[in-house]
Design a protein around this motif. Structure first.
Motif, PDB file in Angstrom:
ATOM      1  N   VAL A 323       0.837  -1.204   0.000  1.00 30.01           N
ATOM      2  CA  VAL A 323       0.000   0.000   0.000  1.00 30.01           C
ATOM      3  C   VAL A 323       0.871   1.253   0.000  1.00 30.01           C
ATOM      4  O   VAL A 323       1.842   1.341   0.756  1.00 30.01           O
ATOM      5  CB  VAL A 323      -0.925   0.022   1.250  1.00 30.01           C
ATOM      6  N   PHE A 324       0.493   2.203  -0.847  1.00 27.62           N
ATOM      7  CA  PHE A 324       1.133   3.519  -0.841  1.00 27.62           C
ATOM      8  C   PHE A 324       0.150   4.536  -0.267  1.00 27.62           C
ATOM      9  O   PHE A 324      -1.021   4.580  -0.672  1.00 27.62           O
ATOM     10  CB  PHE A 324       1.512   3.937  -2.266  1.00 27.62           C
ATOM     11  N   THR A 325       0.647   5.359   0.665  1.00 29.35           N
ATOM     12  CA  THR A 325      -0.217   6.379   1.260  1.00 29.35           C
ATOM     13  C   THR A 325       0.585   7.651   1.524  1.00 29.35           C
ATOM     14  O   THR A 325       1.814   7.651   1.437  1.00 29.35           O
ATOM     15  CB  THR A 325      -0.859   5.834   2.562  1.00 29.35           C
ATOM     16  N   ALA A 326      -0.120   8.744   1.830  1.00 27.50           N
ATOM     17  CA  ALA A 326       0.420  10.083   2.138  1.00 27.50           C
ATOM     18  C   ALA A 326       0.860  10.816   0.860  1.00 27.50           C
ATOM     19  O   ALA A 326       0.853  10.240  -0.222  1.00 27.50           O
ATOM     20  CB  ALA A 326       1.536  10.021   3.166  1.00 27.50           C
ATOM     21  N   GLY A 327       1.207  12.096   1.030  1.00 29.05           N
ATOM     22  CA  GLY A 327       1.373  13.018  -0.092  1.00 29.05           C
ATOM     23  C   GLY A 327       2.224  12.492  -1.244  1.00 29.05           C
ATOM     24  O   GLY A 327       1.828  12.580  -2.409  1.00 29.05           O
ATOM     25  N   ILE A 328       3.389  11.928  -0.931  1.00 26.87           N
ATOM     26  CA  ILE A 328       4.258  11.415  -1.999  1.00 26.87           C
ATOM     27  C   ILE A 328       3.704  10.097  -2.535  1.00 26.87           C
ATOM     28  O   ILE A 328       3.614   9.893  -3.749  1.00 26.87           O
ATOM     29  CB  ILE A 328       5.708  11.239  -1.473  1.00 26.87           C
ATOM     30  N   GLY A 329       3.300   9.212  -1.650  1.00 24.73           N
ATOM     31  CA  GLY A 329       2.814   7.891  -2.073  1.00 24.73           C
ATOM     32  C   GLY A 329       1.562   7.959  -2.925  1.00 24.73           C
ATOM     33  O   GLY A 329       1.368   7.142  -3.830  1.00 24.73           O
ATOM     34  N   GLU A 330       0.712   8.960  -2.638  1.00 22.83           N
ATOM     35  CA  GLU A 330      -0.565   9.049  -3.364  1.00 22.83           C
ATOM     36  C   GLU A 330      -0.436   9.723  -4.731  1.00 22.83           C
ATOM     37  O   GLU A 330      -1.264   9.493  -5.602  1.00 22.83           O
ATOM     38  CB  GLU A 330      -1.572   9.864  -2.530  1.00 22.83           C
ATOM     39  N   ASN A 331       0.588  10.571  -4.887  1.00 24.78           N
ATOM     40  CA  ASN A 331       0.599  11.485  -6.042  1.00 24.78           C
ATOM     41  C   ASN A 331       1.736  11.289  -7.025  1.00 24.78           C
ATOM     42  O   ASN A 331       1.872  12.098  -7.944  1.00 24.78           O
ATOM     43  CB  ASN A 331       0.658  12.931  -5.531  1.00 24.78           C
ATOM     44  N   ASN A 332       2.567  10.272  -6.841  1.00 24.70           N
ATOM     45  CA  ASN A 332       3.738  10.135  -7.702  1.00 24.70           C
ATOM     46  C   ASN A 332       3.806   8.752  -8.348  1.00 24.70           C
ATOM     47  O   ASN A 332       4.548   7.872  -7.895  1.00 24.70           O
ATOM     48  CB  ASN A 332       5.010  10.398  -6.889  1.00 24.70           C
ATOM     49  N   PRO A 333       3.066   8.555  -9.447  1.00 22.64           N
ATOM     50  CA  PRO A 333       3.055   7.244 -10.097  1.00 22.64           C
ATOM     51  C   PRO A 333       4.443   6.776 -10.534  1.00 22.64           C
ATOM     52  O   PRO A 333       4.759   5.590 -10.434  1.00 22.64           O
ATOM     53  CB  PRO A 333       2.163   7.461 -11.325  1.00 22.64           C
ATOM     54  N   ASP A 334       5.282   7.708 -10.983  1.00 28.06           N
ATOM     55  CA  ASP A 334       6.603   7.263 -11.461  1.00 28.06           C
ATOM     56  C   ASP A 334       7.482   6.758 -10.318  1.00 28.06           C
ATOM     57  O   ASP A 334       8.250   5.810 -10.482  1.00 28.06           O
ATOM     58  CB  ASP A 334       7.298   8.359 -12.280  1.00 28.06           C
ATOM     59  N   LEU A 335       7.346   7.359  -9.131  1.00 26.51           N
ATOM     60  CA  LEU A 335       8.092   6.832  -7.982  1.00 26.51           C
ATOM     61  C   LEU A 335       7.570   5.443  -7.606  1.00 26.51           C
ATOM     62  O   LEU A 335       8.336   4.534  -7.308  1.00 26.51           O
ATOM     63  CB  LEU A 335       7.959   7.756  -6.771  1.00 26.51           C
ATOM     64  N   ARG A 336       6.241   5.288  -7.626  1.00 25.14           N
ATOM     65  CA  ARG A 336       5.667   3.957  -7.315  1.00 25.14           C
ATOM     66  C   ARG A 336       6.185   2.930  -8.311  1.00 25.14           C
ATOM     67  O   ARG A 336       6.554   1.812  -7.939  1.00 25.14           O
ATOM     68  CB  ARG A 336       4.129   4.018  -7.361  1.00 25.14           C
ATOM     69  N   ALA A 337       6.235   3.334  -9.597  1.00 22.79           N
ATOM     70  CA  ALA A 337       6.694   2.393 -10.627  1.00 22.79           C
ATOM     71  C   ALA A 337       8.169   2.045 -10.411  1.00 22.79           C
ATOM     72  O   ALA A 337       8.564   0.885 -10.538  1.00 22.79           O
ATOM     73  CB  ALA A 337       6.484   3.003 -12.010  1.00 22.79           C
ATOM     74  N   ALA A 338       8.977   3.054 -10.066  1.00 21.78           N
ATOM     75  CA  ALA A 338      10.410   2.786  -9.866  1.00 21.78           C
ATOM     76  C   ALA A 338      10.623   1.875  -8.655  1.00 21.78           C
ATOM     77  O   ALA A 338      11.460   0.976  -8.672  1.00 21.78           O
ATOM     78  CB  ALA A 338      11.157   4.104  -9.681  1.00 21.78           C
ATOM     79  N   ILE A 339       9.836   2.108  -7.600  1.00 27.11           N
ATOM     80  CA  ILE A 339       9.987   1.309  -6.379  1.00 27.11           C
ATOM     81  C   ILE A 339       9.587  -0.145  -6.635  1.00 27.11           C
ATOM     82  O   ILE A 339      10.192  -1.076  -6.095  1.00 27.11           O
ATOM     83  CB  ILE A 339       9.161   1.949  -5.239  1.00 27.11           C
ATOM     84  N   CYS A 340       8.589  -0.346  -7.481  1.00 24.87           N
ATOM     85  CA  CYS A 340       8.093  -1.710  -7.737  1.00 24.87           C
ATOM     86  C   CYS A 340       8.774  -2.352  -8.945  1.00 24.87           C
ATOM     87  O   CYS A 340       8.467  -3.506  -9.271  1.00 24.87           O
ATOM     88  CB  CYS A 340       6.584  -1.690  -7.964  1.00 24.87           C
ATOM     89  N   GLY A 341       9.696  -1.633  -9.597  1.00 24.94           N
ATOM     90  CA  GLY A 341      10.286  -2.141 -10.835  1.00 24.94           C
ATOM     91  C   GLY A 341      11.076  -3.426 -10.633  1.00 24.94           C
ATOM     92  O   GLY A 341      11.803  -3.580  -9.648  1.00 24.94           O
ATOM     93  N   GLY A 342      10.923  -4.374 -11.543  1.00 24.67           N
ATOM     94  CA  GLY A 342      11.721  -5.604 -11.520  1.00 24.67           C
ATOM     95  C   GLY A 342      11.369  -6.575 -10.414  1.00 24.67           C
ATOM     96  O   GLY A 342      12.157  -7.469 -10.091  1.00 24.67           O
ATOM     97  N   LEU A 343      10.204  -6.409  -9.784  1.00 25.85           N
ATOM     98  CA  LEU A 343       9.843  -7.287  -8.662  1.00 25.85           C
ATOM     99  C   LEU A 343       8.815  -8.348  -9.062  1.00 25.85           C
ATOM    100  O   LEU A 343       8.208  -8.977  -8.193  1.00 25.85           O
ATOM    101  CB  LEU A 343       9.305  -6.448  -7.484  1.00 25.85           C
ATOM    102  N   GLY A 344       8.637  -8.515 -10.377  1.00 27.60           N
ATOM    103  CA  GLY A 344       7.642  -9.479 -10.852  1.00 27.60           C
ATOM    104  C   GLY A 344       7.862 -10.877 -10.287  1.00 27.60           C
ATOM    105  O   GLY A 344       6.903 -11.559  -9.896  1.00 27.60           O
ATOM    106  N   ASP A 345       9.117 -11.313 -10.200  1.00 24.24           N
ATOM    107  CA  ASP A 345       9.388 -12.654  -9.672  1.00 24.24           C
ATOM    108  C   ASP A 345       8.998 -12.768  -8.206  1.00 24.24           C
ATOM    109  O   ASP A 345       8.799 -13.873  -7.689  1.00 24.24           O
ATOM    110  CB  ASP A 345      10.878 -12.994  -9.807  1.00 24.24           C
ATOM    111  N   LEU A 346       8.930 -11.621  -7.511  1.00 27.23           N
ATOM    112  CA  LEU A 346       8.523 -11.635  -6.096  1.00 27.23           C
ATOM    113  C   LEU A 346       7.027 -11.424  -5.952  1.00 27.23           C
ATOM    114  O   LEU A 346       6.515 -11.285  -4.835  1.00 27.23           O
ATOM    115  CB  LEU A 346       9.283 -10.545  -5.329  1.00 27.23           C
ATOM    116  N   GLY A 347       6.317 -11.332  -7.067  1.00 26.44           N
ATOM    117  CA  GLY A 347       4.852 -11.233  -7.026  1.00 26.44           C
ATOM    118  C   GLY A 347       4.327  -9.819  -7.133  1.00 26.44           C
ATOM    119  O   GLY A 347       3.117  -9.599  -7.098  1.00 26.44           O
ATOM    120  N   ILE A 348       5.249  -8.824  -7.261  1.00 26.34           N
ATOM    121  CA  ILE A 348       4.813  -7.420  -7.273  1.00 26.34           C
ATOM    122  C   ILE A 348       4.969  -6.846  -8.672  1.00 26.34           C
ATOM    123  O   ILE A 348       6.078  -6.796  -9.217  1.00 26.34           O
ATOM    124  CB  ILE A 348       5.635  -6.588  -6.268  1.00 26.34           C
ATOM    125  N   SER A 349       3.856  -6.421  -9.246  1.00 28.84           N
ATOM    126  CA  SER A 349       3.893  -5.863 -10.597  1.00 28.84           C
ATOM    127  C   SER A 349       2.721  -4.888 -10.747  1.00 28.84           C
ATOM    128  O   SER A 349       1.598  -5.198 -10.365  1.00 28.84           O
ATOM    129  CB  SER A 349       3.786  -7.030 -11.585  1.00 28.84           C
TER     130      SER A 349
END
Ligand code: AMP
Length: 396
Positions: A323-349
């Motif tokens: 879960v992403f929450t608060a001002g940065i977590g709610e409003n920055n899709p590119d940061l969310r994408a960068a944080i979750c990048g390459g984690l498909g094998d761990l179930g996160i995509s």
């Protein structure tokens, strides 16, 4: 039920008034605040006068409770009546939270004098961490340091607890949501035998940021430690820092301790890294224009976020909801994408289109078929404090 939430800063007083109906739904009736406050008693009088003028409360008798988001108390946590014990606990740790504890101790005192019949409730930011296993709360320090209070406490408890409750609802685990709702009154209510564990990683990314691992609605660890000056880089406060850095800069830069403390709290974090400012919007704009330090600040933030998500993925043995929450977590899709990048094998995509479209609102951004469900859940810490205040008062 009318609940006032008082947000006390060292020179500010902000308030929100919520009305709860019989079914527990809340409406925001009023909000306001004052800067450069030198007398909390006067600020409380002004607040009541504003609420009267707005027709929301005719007198203090129409206020059914006041909630405070207190930070850290010595030998005291939870969601409790804001009495002498709370004031003493805040005073006992004024050195660890100098910007927060003294104003809350003073403010609660003034509220008690000004509104003697109105129940006051303190929701400690540390409350959500009462059940963290001891091994995850301890630093490897001499025993005397531990006995003096040096351990991990954790913060942003109101926000992470709200995420625990709401994420359980969103994945259909009403049993866990109900356990979270009652956590501060009933403690660890047993779940049905054989219930699947619910593993949540909650990322509160705002002016200050932290990541908390949550199993079955209860925190098992968090990125913040002794003080809110730990874990991820904060807006202008350092996050995790090797303890050797403090004596090193005192000796080599000739800085007195008070100046080191000031710089760590005012000139560190995203501001110190970027040299641009402490607001994510400014840092992103500078990075987009090619500012290398601003880009580095973003990269350090992303690296730190992945570090802590990784820690809780292992601690929890997997993750059902991120879960992403608060001002940065709610409003920055590119940061969310960068944080979750390459984690498909761990179930996160992430689903790129859903992620890109979601700003400042609740929603799911999971890619089709991914094991971990990824949500954005807006933070509203004042509402969380108001809800917990109601629960505390209804529990008697
Ligand atoms: P909070 O502490 O939750 O109020 O969050 C404050 C942080 O969220 C600041 O660093 C802001 O730059 C960031 N923030 C708030 N709104 C936006 C937005 N629309 N776009 C990017 N960042 C935002």
């Amino acid at each position: 039920m009318n609940i006032l939430v008082a947000n006390l800063g060292s020179t500010s007083f902000k308030f929100r008034l919520f009305r709860f109906d019989g079914a527990g739904a809340a409406a925001l009736l009023a909000k306001g605040g004052y800067e450069r406050v030198t007398d909390y008693g006067k600020a409380i009088d002004d607040c009541l006068a504003e609420l009267q003028a707005g027709g929301h409360v005719r007198s203090a008798a129409d206020l059914h409770g006041v909630g405070f988001k207190t930070v850290l108390g010595r030998n005291l946590t939870g969601c409790v009546r804001a009495d002498e014990k709370v004031i003493a606990a805040l005073d006992g740790f004024r050195e660890i939270a100098p910007a927060h504890n003294p104003p809350y101790a003073l403010g609660i005192q003034r509220f008690r004098e000004k509104l003697p019949g109105v129940p006051l409730v303190a929701l400690f930011e540390t409350a959500f961490y009462q059940w963290v296993p001891e091994a995850a709360t301890r630093y490897a320090v001499p025993q005397a340091w531990y006995e003096a209070g040096v351990r991990r406490y954790g913060f942003h408890g109101a926000s992470h607890k709200f995420v625990a409750e709401r994420s359980a609802e969103l994945v259909g685990r009403t049993d866990v949501a109900e356990r979270v709702r009652r956590l501060y009154q009933a403690g660890l209510a047993p779940l049905a035998a054989g219930a699947k564990p619910l593993r949540v990683i909650s990322c509160h990314f705002g002016g200050s940021s932290s990541i908390t691992g949550i199993r079955d609605g209860v925190a098992i660890g968090t990125s913040m430690g002794l003080s809110p000056q730990s874990g991820l880089p904060q807006n202008n406060r350092v996050g995790d820092l090797d303890s050797a850095a403090v004596p090193f800069v005192m000796k080599t830069l000739g800085l007195p301790l008070a100046e080191v403390e000031r710089q760590m709290t005012k000139e560190g974090g995203l501001l110190g890294l970027s040299g641009v400012g402490n607001d994510m919007r400014d840092i992103r704009a500078a990075a987009a224009q090619g500012n290398a330090r601003a880009r580095l600040a973003l990269d350090v933030f992303i690296h730190s976020a992945r570090h802590w998500i990784g820690a809780f993925l292992v601690e929890l043995g997997g993750c059902d909801a991120l879960v992403f929450t608060a001002g940065i977590g709610e409003n920055n899709p590119d940061l969310r994408a960068a944080i979750c990048g390459g984690l498909g094998d761990l179930g996160i995509s992430l689903d790129p289109a859903k992620n890109e479209a979601l700003r400042g609102a609740e929603g799911e951004i999971t890619a089709a078929g991914a094991r971990t469900r990824v949500f954005v859940i807006p933070a509203n810490e004042e509402l969380v404090v108001a809800r917990e205040t109601v629960r505390c008062l209804q529990a008697g």
